[in-house]
Design an enzyme around this catalytic site. Structure first.
Site, PDB file in Angstrom:
ATOM      1  N   ASP A 167      47.484  36.043  39.768  1.00 51.74           N
ATOM      2  CA  ASP A 167      47.510  34.637  40.186  1.00 51.74           C
ATOM      3  C   ASP A 167      47.619  33.666  39.006  1.00 51.74           C
ATOM      4  O   ASP A 167      48.352  32.680  39.058  1.00 51.74           O
ATOM      5  CB  ASP A 167      46.244  34.288  40.968  1.00 51.74           C
ATOM      6  N   HIS A 168      46.846  33.939  37.940  1.00 53.79           N
ATOM      7  CA  HIS A 168      46.744  32.924  36.895  1.00 53.79           C
ATOM      8  C   HIS A 168      47.916  32.947  35.929  1.00 53.79           C
ATOM      9  O   HIS A 168      48.057  32.021  35.114  1.00 53.79           O
ATOM     10  CB  HIS A 168      45.395  33.025  36.183  1.00 53.79           C
ATOM     11  N   GLY A 187      41.494  39.901  37.615  1.00 49.40           N
ATOM     12  CA  GLY A 187      42.612  39.031  37.279  1.00 49.40           C
ATOM     13  C   GLY A 187      42.379  38.162  36.061  1.00 49.40           C
ATOM     14  O   GLY A 187      43.004  38.342  35.018  1.00 49.40           O
ATOM     15  N   HIS A 188      41.464  37.211  36.181  1.00 50.46           N
ATOM     16  CA  HIS A 188      41.303  36.185  35.150  1.00 50.46           C
ATOM     17  C   HIS A 188      41.048  36.780  33.780  1.00 50.46           C
ATOM     18  O   HIS A 188      41.665  36.371  32.776  1.00 50.46           O
ATOM     19  CB  HIS A 188      40.170  35.226  35.531  1.00 50.46           C
ATOM     20  N   HIS A 212      47.002  36.133  45.587  1.00 47.68           N
ATOM     21  CA  HIS A 212      46.388  35.319  46.639  1.00 47.68           C
ATOM     22  C   HIS A 212      47.343  34.169  46.955  1.00 47.68           C
ATOM     23  O   HIS A 212      47.484  33.225  46.165  1.00 47.68           O
ATOM     24  CB  HIS A 212      45.031  34.781  46.166  1.00 47.68           C
ATOM     25  N   GLU A 250      35.791  44.658  49.990  1.00 50.92           N
ATOM     26  CA  GLU A 250      35.728  44.347  48.565  1.00 50.92           C
ATOM     27  C   GLU A 250      34.465  43.538  48.332  1.00 50.92           C
ATOM     28  O   GLU A 250      34.339  42.412  48.833  1.00 50.92           O
ATOM     29  CB  GLU A 250      36.959  43.567  48.110  1.00 50.92           C
ATOM     30  N   ARG A 271      48.815  26.632  45.341  1.00 50.60           N
ATOM     31  CA  ARG A 271      48.494  26.071  44.026  1.00 50.60           C
ATOM     32  C   ARG A 271      48.983  26.941  42.870  1.00 50.60           C
ATOM     33  O   ARG A 271      49.151  26.443  41.768  1.00 50.60           O
ATOM     34  CB  ARG A 271      46.987  25.845  43.882  1.00 50.60           C
ATOM     35  N   HIS A 272      49.163  28.238  43.109  1.00 53.84           N
ATOM     36  CA  HIS A 272      49.686  29.084  42.026  1.00 53.84           C
ATOM     37  C   HIS A 272      50.774  30.022  42.551  1.00 53.84           C
ATOM     38  O   HIS A 272      51.962  29.750  42.387  1.00 53.84           O
ATOM     39  CB  HIS A 272      48.576  29.835  41.282  1.00 53.84           C
ATOM     40  N   ARG A 296      47.663  31.142  48.530  1.00 54.05           N
ATOM     41  CA  ARG A 296      46.799  30.127  49.130  1.00 54.05           C
ATOM     42  C   ARG A 296      47.595  29.194  50.031  1.00 54.05           C
ATOM     43  O   ARG A 296      48.790  28.982  49.831  1.00 54.05           O
ATOM     44  CB  ARG A 296      46.096  29.319  48.028  1.00 54.05           C
ATOM     45  N   HIS A 333      35.789  40.049  41.309  1.00 52.62           N
ATOM     46  CA  HIS A 333      35.468  38.657  41.008  1.00 52.62           C
ATOM     47  C   HIS A 333      34.517  38.579  39.809  1.00 52.62           C
ATOM     48  O   HIS A 333      33.384  39.022  39.869  1.00 52.62           O
ATOM     49  CB  HIS A 333      34.840  37.900  42.176  1.00 52.62           C
ATOM     50  N   GLY A 334      35.045  38.023  38.730  1.00 54.11           N
ATOM     51  CA  GLY A 334      34.238  37.807  37.529  1.00 54.11           C
ATOM     52  C   GLY A 334      34.031  39.044  36.677  1.00 54.11           C
ATOM     53  O   GLY A 334      33.262  39.000  35.709  1.00 54.11           O
ATOM     54  N   ASN A 343      45.158  41.314  39.397  1.00 56.69           N
ATOM     55  CA  ASN A 343      45.467  40.052  40.074  1.00 56.69           C
ATOM     56  C   ASN A 343      46.240  39.159  39.110  1.00 56.69           C
ATOM     57  O   ASN A 343      45.750  38.838  38.022  1.00 56.69           O
ATOM     58  CB  ASN A 343      44.168  39.366  40.512  1.00 56.69           C
ATOM     59  N   ARG A 349      53.451  23.537  34.440  1.00 57.70           N
ATOM     60  CA  ARG A 349      54.632  22.872  33.897  1.00 57.70           C
ATOM     61  C   ARG A 349      55.718  22.678  34.950  1.00 57.70           C
ATOM     62  O   ARG A 349      56.428  21.675  34.927  1.00 57.70           O
ATOM     63  CB  ARG A 349      55.182  23.694  32.724  1.00 57.70           C
ATOM     64  N   THR A 392      38.651  28.757  42.182  1.00 57.48           N
ATOM     65  CA  THR A 392      38.904  30.153  42.523  1.00 57.48           C
ATOM     66  C   THR A 392      37.977  30.512  43.670  1.00 57.48           C
ATOM     67  O   THR A 392      37.060  29.756  43.992  1.00 57.48           O
ATOM     68  CB  THR A 392      38.678  31.063  41.301  1.00 57.48           C
ATOM     69  N   THR A 393      38.201  31.632  44.306  1.00 59.47           N
ATOM     70  CA  THR A 393      37.410  31.996  45.486  1.00 59.47           C
ATOM     71  C   THR A 393      35.939  32.141  45.122  1.00 59.47           C
ATOM     72  O   THR A 393      35.580  32.890  44.224  1.00 59.47           O
ATOM     73  CB  THR A 393      37.916  33.311  46.095  1.00 59.47           C
ATOM     74  N   GLU A 399      45.915  38.867  49.121  1.00 59.96           N
ATOM     75  CA  GLU A 399      44.712  38.143  49.520  1.00 59.96           C
ATOM     76  C   GLU A 399      45.144  36.951  50.370  1.00 59.96           C
ATOM     77  O   GLU A 399      46.089  36.246  50.007  1.00 59.96           O
ATOM     78  CB  GLU A 399      43.932  37.665  48.295  1.00 59.96           C
TER      79      GLU A 399
END
Length: 247
Positions: free
Chosen positions: A9-10, A222-223, A52, A160, A58-59, A54, A200-201, A7, A18, A109-110, A79
């Site tokens: 996204d980040h 992802g993160h 994702h 998932e 936002r990203h 959204r 997730h996580g 993922n 920026r 985040t979700t 997503e």
């Protein structure tokens, strides 16, 4: 072999910090580029790329997903919220798969799984549309029997399982309980004929236990990978996660 969906996204989160007000989100001085990150992740062994899009953008931006659709060589997993606008976009984009997720504009985040049992008709309409278009649908759900059973009943081929509760409990006395809950969910999903993914996580520490869950097809991470990439680069971060997933 458990597959890895990365993922990205980040990567876009850093860019938007920026350049959110820039006229474009790619080219020139705009950095970092999520599409470049995706290509490098693939080169290191990622089996798919997850984003994702959204509703509040936002990203990840809409242009990002179209560029990814044209550029990456593996699979694009989108997503998305269970809304008419996102359904229409997905039908135009034609990603390889979609994952229906809950979406709360206040969350970072979700958090938590989609309530398929409580929104059956709404979810079923999106699943039907994706199935008709040949797009594989996954439902991001908590590992609970009613959610799994409803996911199978509405015709979603994949789920998932939300691993966030387990990840949050990792350094608490509740860790074993949450891992057992996931294990039961995996078994139940497989018995219902569902392809079982998780996400997730998940990080470089708890992956040692996550990978022991039965029937896992793919993990979406992802993160933790983007965080590790700040120190090692994205290619090494992906290679290390894949090695830990399939030790």
């Amino acid at each position: 072999m458990i597959l890895l969906g990365v993922n990205i996204d980040h990567c876009a989160t850093v860019r938007q910090a920026r350049y959110r007000d820039a006229a474009t989100q790619a080219g020139g001085a705009i950095e970092p580029d999520p599409v470049t990150l995706a290509v490098l992740a693939e080169r290191a062994g990622a089996d798919g790329i997850t984003v994702h899009l959204r509703e509040d953008r936002r990203h990840i931006q809409e242009r990002d997903v179209w560029r990814l659709r044209e550029t990456i060589a593996t699979r694009l997993n989108l997503e998305m919220a269970c809304t008419p606008a996102m359904t229409a976009l997905a039908l135009k984009l034609k990603p390889d798969s979609v994952c229906l997720v809950p979406e709360n504009r206040a969350e970072v985040t979700t958090e938590g799984g989609l309530d398929v049992a409580g929104q059956r008709a709404r979810v079923a309409a999106v699943v039907d549309a994706m199935n008709a278009a040949g797009i594989v649908t996954s439902l991001f759900i908590d590992p609970d029997a009613p959610q799994l059973e409803t996911a199978a009943a509405v015709g979603a081929p994949w789920v998932e399982l939300h691993t966030g509760a387990y990840a949050n409990a990792y350094f608490t006395p509740h860790r074993a309980t949450e891992l057992a809950r996931l294990r039961t969910g995996c078994d139940r999903g497989q018995a219902l004929g569902l392809v079982v993914n998780a996400g997730h996580g998940i990080n470089y520490v708890n992956i040692a236990e996550v990978r022991t869950l039965p029937h896992l097809h793919e993990l979406n991470i992802g993160h933790s990978i983007v965080s590790r990439a700040l120190f090692t680069g994205i290619e090494e971060a992906v290679r290390e996660m894949k090695a830990r997933m399939n030790a």
